[in-house]
Design an enzyme around this catalytic site. Structure first.
Site, PDB file in Angstrom:
ATOM      1  N   CYS A  99       0.825  -1.216   0.000  1.00  6.66           N
ATOM      2  CA  CYS A  99       0.000   0.000   0.000  1.00  6.66           C
ATOM      3  C   CYS A  99       0.856   1.261   0.000  1.00  6.66           C
ATOM      4  CB  CYS A  99      -0.907   0.043   1.234  1.00  6.66           C
ATOM      5  SG  CYS A  99      -1.809  -1.464   1.562  1.00  6.66           S
ATOM      6  N   GLU A 107     -27.031  11.387  10.942  1.00 10.76           N
ATOM      7  CA  GLU A 107     -26.271  12.214  11.889  1.00 10.76           C
ATOM      8  C   GLU A 107     -24.754  11.994  11.789  1.00 10.76           C
ATOM      9  OE1 GLU A 107     -27.394  14.596  13.617  1.00 10.76           O
ATOM     10  OE2 GLU A 107     -25.894  14.992  15.174  1.00 10.76           O
ATOM     11  N   HIS A 126     -12.855  -4.671  -2.552  1.00 11.49           N
ATOM     12  CA  HIS A 126     -11.552  -4.700  -1.869  1.00 11.49           C
ATOM     13  C   HIS A 126     -11.623  -4.015  -0.500  1.00 11.49           C
ATOM     14  CE1 HIS A 126      -6.913  -3.942  -2.379  1.00 11.49           C
ATOM     15  NE2 HIS A 126      -7.254  -3.983  -1.114  1.00 11.49           N
TER      16      HIS A 126
HETATM   17  C1  LIG Z   1      -5.045 -10.711   1.824  1.00 18.85           C
HETATM   18  S1  LIG Z   1      -4.371  -9.145   1.739  1.00 18.85           S
HETATM   19  C2  LIG Z   1      -4.013  -8.777   0.059  1.00 18.85           C
HETATM   20  C3  LIG Z   1      -3.165  -7.527  -0.072  1.00 18.85           C
HETATM   21  C4  LIG Z   1      -3.930  -6.309   0.343  1.00 18.85           C
HETATM   22  O1  LIG Z   1      -4.974  -6.000  -0.231  1.00 18.85           O
HETATM   23  C5  LIG Z   1      -3.481  -5.486   1.437  1.00 18.85           C
HETATM   24  O2  LIG Z   1      -4.101  -4.493   1.757  1.00 18.85           O
HETATM   25  C6  LIG Z   1      -2.273  -5.816   2.271  1.00 18.85           C
HETATM   26  O3  LIG Z   1      -1.122  -5.284   1.769  1.00 18.85           O
HETATM   27  P1  LIG Z   1       0.233  -5.426   2.592  1.00 18.85           P
HETATM   28  O4  LIG Z   1       1.310  -5.424   1.556  1.00 18.85           O
HETATM   29  O5  LIG Z   1       0.296  -4.240   3.517  1.00 18.85           O
HETATM   30  O6  LIG Z   1       0.214  -6.697   3.386  1.00 18.85           O
HETATM   31 ZN   LIG Z   2      -5.842  -4.068   0.487  1.00 19.83          ZN
END
Ligand SMILES: CSCCC(=O)C(=O)COP(=O)(O)O
Ligand SMILES: [Zn+2]
EC number: 4.2.1.109
Length: 241
Positions: free
Chosen positions: A101, A147, A203
């Protein structure tokens, strides 16, 4: 859990503090709460905090609720978003990779955020499914006359939304890899410059705030609203009057 013996000794002082409000302590503490709320289960989701010219980031693919301060990556801010190899890491725990992320969190920090939270909340996912028919760049969740909308800012420096305002959260399409969501997030931010959140179809959601407390409370308000919206939909009640 991330094994403590796999951690490098590079700039360890950046993640060692007695202060519970220090980002290296706060990220694991928040993720334990978020795990219990169903936001970051199964390693999904996460949180990143900016403090001055440092960005604190969790590792990728770990049980987020078991994270320890010595598992946290530190980036010098500002840092290039792409290519990933150009990012200015000043602390990298060994045998761990930074969260996938990261470029999305950096996008929020470019907007002036102090904290960005990514959840895989089922309420957020369900809302994206309920507006699935509106695919494309105009996809948006809208709700009014609730609210809890007052917990969401109208835009930077514009105060909070009012009861009679309509909350709008853009929805972007999911991609095969988390990093590839970045251009969609940037486009949604450009189209909705006042938004503090973007839903990702099937997601979850990215929510950011001027500081950690605001990001957390805004994320809580949105999750409450999404759960309510799903229940309203089941009862045949409209989201916008
Ligand atoms: C089963 S989690 C798939 C990956 C994802 O969507 C996520 O947000 C996690 O990313 P990270 O690299 O922080 O583990
Ligand atoms: Zn994610």
């Amino acid at each position: 859990m991330c094994p403590a013996d796999q951690v490098a000794t590079n700039n360890d002082h950046l993640v060692q503090s007695e202060d519970p409000e220090h980002p290296a302590n706060l990220i694991p503490e928040l993720c334990r709460k978020f795990y219990n709320w169903g936001w970051v289960t199964g390693t999904g989701g996460g949180t990143s905090i900016r403090q001055g010219d440092h960005i604190f980031i969790a590792p990728s693919g770990v049980q987020k609720e078991l994270m320890q301060p010595n598992n946290i990556f530190v980036l010098q801010w500002p840092t290039p978003k792409y290519p990933a190899s150009d990012r200015n890491y000043i602390r990298k725990p060994l045998k761990l990779n930074p969260s996938a992320c990261t470029p999305l969190f950096l996008t929020a920090f470019e907007q002036g955020a102090g904290c960005c939270i990514h959840t895989h909340s089922q309420w957020a996912v369900l809302v994206t499914l309920l507006v699935e028919r509106e695919k494309g760049p105009d996809a948006c969740f809208e709700i009014s006359n609730i609210e809890q909308i007052k917990g969401i800012p109208r835009g930077k420096g514009k105060g909070m939304l009012g009861f009679f305002d309509t909350l709008k959260i853009p929805i972007i399409e999911n991609t095969a890899f988390e990093e590839d969501l970045t251009s969609g997030l940037e486009a949604a931010m450009n189209k909705y410059p006042d938004t503090y959140a973007v839903l990702v179809r099937r997601h979850g959601i990215y929510v950011w705030g001027d500081n950690t407390a605001k990001a957390k409370t805004q994320c809580e308000s949105l999750d409450y609203i999404f759960q309510l919206a799903v229940e309203m939909h089941k009862l045949g009640l409209p989201w916008v009057k």
